[in-house]
Design an enzyme around this catalytic site. Sequence first.
Site, short mmCIF file in Angstrom:
data_model
loop_
_atom_site.label_atom_id
_atom_site.label_comp_id
_atom_site.label_asym_id
_atom_site.label_seq_id
_atom_site.Cartn_x
_atom_site.Cartn_y
_atom_site.Cartn_z
N SER A 50 0.84 -1.19 0.00
CA SER A 50 0.00 0.00 0.00
C SER A 50 0.87 1.24 0.00
O SER A 50 2.02 1.21 0.48
CB SER A 50 -0.89 0.01 1.25
OG SER A 50 -1.55 1.25 1.38
N TYR A 79 -1.43 -0.48 10.36
CA TYR A 79 -1.58 -0.89 8.96
C TYR A 79 -0.42 -0.35 8.13
O TYR A 79 0.23 -1.09 7.38
CB TYR A 79 -2.91 -0.38 8.41
CG TYR A 79 -3.13 -0.71 6.95
CD1 TYR A 79 -3.53 -1.98 6.56
CD2 TYR A 79 -2.94 0.25 5.96
CE1 TYR A 79 -3.73 -2.29 5.22
CE2 TYR A 79 -3.13 -0.05 4.63
CZ TYR A 79 -3.53 -1.32 4.25
OH TYR A 79 -3.72 -1.62 2.93
#
Length: 266
Positions: A150, A163
């Site tokens: 990501s 995350y």
Amino acid sequence: MASTGKVAIVTGSATGLGATCAIDLAEKGWNIAINYTKSKKEADETYAAVTAKGVEAILVQANMGEDADCRRLAAETMKKWGRIDGLINNAGTTKFQAQGDLEGVTPEDFDIIFRVNVTGPYMMSRAVYPAMKKQWEEKQERGSIVHVSSIAGVMGIGSSIPYGCSKGALNTLTLALARQLAPAVRVNTICPGFIQTRWLLGGLGEENYNKLKESQEQSAPLRQAGTTEQMAEAALFFLTSASNITGEFLIVDAGTHLGMLPMKPR
């Protein structure tokens, strides 16, 4: 399209980006091991879409945070086809955290998120490596692993601090595995930005999701919000085409990492 005989495992492929990767690979003639944890109905739909392309598929329920499940997924794929050519480590998890709310995530959240987002791809890569190494040694056919990271792992943004940290660790794992699994296996990573998915909509809520989508469309350099098809295109480039590339990250975010441009006038 008739099957090429090549086989890929796509983790977390019941919905979203994973499902799109599975279907697009099937379009290219790959047989697919479809993985899901809870979304059986959606996994059945992905299975139907994949087999409609004229290839074979299996459905394997497995938790990518559990080593035994990772090994079983690889074993069931080998039992069905006797080979594994590609792996897309797409399965992931998060916890949504409000800006500045450091109490909003716990050490246990870090443990769970890292278990699925970092340890899981490591365990899956380890599980498929013997098959890929054997194919290299016997046939000079090189395996390919693609991690779905990501932009959060590059810029320290995203749904939560753990995350983003997990995706940064996944990027480092890419470098380590690219070294250790060579020359039998190529290992690369895509780093998506905003993607239009049900998962993100559910996490952000409709109002915040629509605001973020509009911001992407108005001020990202390419003036667009990413789709699963665009992300899958990048993942499949690494998996099926980039024969001389390993240990690389590809940011796929409409240029957001370059800095947002002024909003377009309405």
